[in-house]
Design a protein around this motif. Structure first.
Motif, PDB file in Angstrom:
ATOM      1  N   ASP A   6       0.509  -1.491   0.283  1.00 16.56           N
ATOM      2  CA  ASP A   6       0.136   0.071   0.007  1.00 16.56           C
ATOM      3  C   ASP A   6       0.761   1.461   0.328  1.00 16.56           C
ATOM      4  O   ASP A   6       1.559   1.444   0.757  1.00 16.56           O
ATOM      5  N   THR A   8       0.174   6.195   0.118  1.00 21.88           N
ATOM      6  CA  THR A   8      -0.502   6.892   0.950  1.00 21.88           C
ATOM      7  C   THR A   8      -0.238   7.887   0.381  1.00 21.88           C
ATOM      8  O   THR A   8       1.442   7.835  -0.610  1.00 21.88           O
ATOM      9  N   ASP A   9      -0.756   9.551   0.526  1.00 25.71           N
ATOM     10  CA  ASP A   9      -0.113  10.177  -0.044  1.00 25.71           C
ATOM     11  C   ASP A   9       1.179  10.482   0.653  1.00 25.71           C
ATOM     12  O   ASP A   9       1.516  10.743  -0.337  1.00 25.71           O
ATOM     13  N   ALA A  29     -10.581   1.856  -4.454  1.00 24.87           N
ATOM     14  CA  ALA A  29     -11.978   1.360  -2.717  1.00 24.87           C
ATOM     15  C   ALA A  29     -12.062   0.415  -2.480  1.00 24.87           C
ATOM     16  O   ALA A  29     -12.401  -0.724  -3.816  1.00 24.87           O
ATOM     17  N   ASN A  59      -5.620   3.773  -1.777  1.00 18.29           N
ATOM     18  CA  ASN A  59      -6.742   3.734  -1.292  1.00 18.29           C
ATOM     19  C   ASN A  59      -7.324   5.493  -1.902  1.00 18.29           C
ATOM     20  O   ASN A  59      -6.755   6.010  -0.810  1.00 18.29           O
ATOM     21  N   THR A  60      -8.736   5.147  -3.021  1.00 15.22           N
ATOM     22  CA  THR A  60      -8.894   7.224  -3.183  1.00 15.22           C
ATOM     23  C   THR A  60      -9.496   7.240  -1.718  1.00 15.22           C
ATOM     24  O   THR A  60      -9.903   8.151  -2.220  1.00 15.22           O
ATOM     25  N   ASP A  61      -9.931   7.038  -0.914  1.00 14.72           N
ATOM     26  CA  ASP A  61     -11.143   7.251  -0.190  1.00 14.72           C
ATOM     27  C   ASP A  61     -10.077   7.836   0.902  1.00 14.72           C
ATOM     28  O   ASP A  61     -10.609   9.138   1.663  1.00 14.72           O
ATOM     29  N   GLU A  62      -9.288   7.155   1.492  1.00 12.23           N
ATOM     30  CA  GLU A  62      -8.420   7.714   2.317  1.00 12.23           C
ATOM     31  C   GLU A  62      -7.159   8.708   1.999  1.00 12.23           C
ATOM     32  O   GLU A  62      -5.989   9.297   3.151  1.00 12.23           O
ATOM     33  N   ASN A  63      -7.265   8.472   0.243  1.00  8.27           N
ATOM     34  CA  ASN A  63      -5.757   9.466  -0.038  1.00  8.27           C
ATOM     35  C   ASN A  63      -6.491  10.560  -0.885  1.00  8.27           C
ATOM     36  O   ASN A  63      -5.271  10.270  -1.984  1.00  8.27           O
ATOM     37  N   VAL A  64      -6.957  11.538  -0.338  1.00  5.44           N
ATOM     38  CA  VAL A  64      -7.539  12.359  -1.009  1.00  5.44           C
ATOM     39  C   VAL A  64      -6.218  13.051  -2.010  1.00  5.44           C
ATOM     40  O   VAL A  64      -6.474  13.628  -3.510  1.00  5.44           O
ATOM     41  N   SER A  67      -5.036  11.628  -5.306  1.00 13.03           N
ATOM     42  CA  SER A  67      -5.573  11.361  -6.046  1.00 13.03           C
ATOM     43  C   SER A  67      -6.460  12.354  -6.889  1.00 13.03           C
ATOM     44  O   SER A  67      -6.530  11.507  -8.068  1.00 13.03           O
TER      45      SER A  67
END
Length: 108
Positions: A6, A8-9, A29, A59-64, A67
């Protein structure tokens, strides 16, 4: 844990943009059915081609931040990065043979 890690931002720059190898980023997601359908195929490719390409999930929900930076509006979106630049974008789930054809230049 499988061959896919995984990102992340916070880790995207180190995991993807500064990577010496091509990196395929799976923008996904947990609620996305097509994302879940393509996940086992990506896992197979990550194992089979670990020496040629790194595959990571975001994960696009957690890392805007990441994204939105790359304009991800539909998932799954698969971006291939080489030297920090997007060189290929694939949107939507696809069968393994088509995915392998699309990524042939990066799977060696």
């Amino acid at each position: 844990m499988g061959a896919i890690k995984d990102t992340t931002d916070a880790t995207f720059e180190a995991d993807v943009l500064q990577n010496d190898k091509p990196v395929l980023v799976d923008f996904w997601a947990p609620w996305c059915g097509p994302c879940r359908a393509v996940a086992p195929v990506l896992e197979e490719l990550a194992v089979a081609h670990a020496d040629k390409i790194d595959i990571v999930k975001l994960n696009t929900d957690e890392n805007v931040q990441v994204s939105s930076r790359y304009g991800i509006t539909g998932i799954p979106t698969l971006n291939v990065y080489v030297n920090g630049e997007v060189v290929k974008t694939l949107v939507g789930a696809m069968p393994k043979p088509k995915l392998v054809r699309e990524l042939a230049d990066y799977l060696g």
